[in-house]
Motif scaffolding. Structure first.
Motif, mmCIF file in Angstrom:
data_model
loop_
_atom_site.group_PDB
_atom_site.id
_atom_site.type_symbol
_atom_site.label_atom_id
_atom_site.label_comp_id
_atom_site.label_asym_id
_atom_site.label_seq_id
_atom_site.Cartn_x
_atom_site.Cartn_y
_atom_site.Cartn_z
ATOM 1 N N THR A 133 1.899 5.041 0.989
ATOM 2 C CA THR A 133 1.824 5.877 2.190
ATOM 3 C C THR A 133 1.407 7.290 1.780
ATOM 4 N N ALA A 143 0.836 -1.205 0.000
ATOM 5 C CA ALA A 143 0.000 0.000 0.000
ATOM 6 C C ALA A 143 0.871 1.256 0.000
ATOM 7 N N ALA A 193 -9.727 0.521 4.263
ATOM 8 C CA ALA A 193 -9.224 0.987 5.556
ATOM 9 C C ALA A 193 -8.829 2.461 5.497
ATOM 10 N N THR A 194 -8.347 2.906 4.356
ATOM 11 C CA THR A 194 -7.897 4.290 4.185
ATOM 12 C C THR A 194 -9.047 5.242 3.880
ATOM 13 N N LEU A 229 -4.528 -5.340 -2.291
ATOM 14 C CA LEU A 229 -4.585 -3.997 -1.710
ATOM 15 C C LEU A 229 -6.004 -3.481 -1.485
ATOM 16 N N ASP A 262 -8.359 -4.318 0.589
ATOM 17 C CA ASP A 262 -8.672 -4.060 2.001
ATOM 18 C C ASP A 262 -8.029 -2.771 2.493
ATOM 19 N N SER A 263 -6.814 -2.488 2.056
ATOM 20 C CA SER A 263 -6.145 -1.254 2.493
ATOM 21 C C SER A 263 -6.867 -0.020 1.944
ATOM 22 N N GLN A 264 -7.471 -0.146 0.760
ATOM 23 C CA GLN A 264 -8.235 0.965 0.203
ATOM 24 C C GLN A 264 -9.429 1.295 1.105
#
Length: 166
Positions: free
Chosen positions: A52, A50, A131-132, A125, A127-129
């Motif tokens: 930063t 992911a 989460a962000t 990625l 899930d990280s999207q």
């Protein structure tokens, strides 16, 4: 169309498809945000790492500069996941609008996985999207759209909204 618009949302929501249809319908320039990621950022995403805030800083600055170029409004694709990213773009282009394509995790994952051979973004990625993502619902100049609707319907609703907001 008086103001530029960012078509935003998590990976797989249909940003590129809606933006292309909207730019064509409105007769304005399309700017594909993914085209301006650095080679290092593309490499990270392709390996499932992911980005930063630091990775995104130069990319967002470049997109802001593109929004300021002469030639009239543009349709820009950009995930714009955090409010501060959207504020940075708004500062570059006063009056900027956002079309938020809202989609669920399962559908996003399925769409990203389906394009695996043709796009650098790794399905790992998704899930990280989510989460962000800081939802833009309630911010000024934001249209919330159901990403599962057909592109022509989304484009028509977006065009209608842009002309109502003028």
């Amino acid at each position: 169309m008086q103001h530029s618009i960012v078509v935003m949302g998590v990976a797989g929501c249909g940003k590129s498809s809606l933006a292309a249809a909207l730019a064509q319908a409105e007769g304005v320039r399309l700017v594909e945000g993914d085209d301006f990621h650095s080679p290092q950022s593309r490499d990270k995403m392709s390996r499932g790492i992911a980005l930063t805030d630091e990775d995104r800083q130069g990319w967002l600055a470049t997109l802001g500069t593109l929004l300021q170029q002469p030639g009239g409004p543009v349709v820009l694709t950009c995930s714009a996941l955090k409010r501060r990213y959207r504020e940075q773009l708004r500062a570059a282009a006063p009056g900027l609008r956002f079309a938020f394509l809202e989609i669920g995790r399962a559908e996003s994952l399925a769409r990203v996985a389906a394009r695996a051979g043709s796009h650098f973004f790794s399905a790992s990625l998704v899930d990280s999207q989510f989460a962000t993502l800081e939802s833009p619902v309630g911010e000024p100049g934001v249209l919330r759209l159901d990403a599962l609707l057909p592109i022509p319907q989304l484009q028509q609703r977006c065009s209608q909204w842009l002309h109502e907001e003028a």
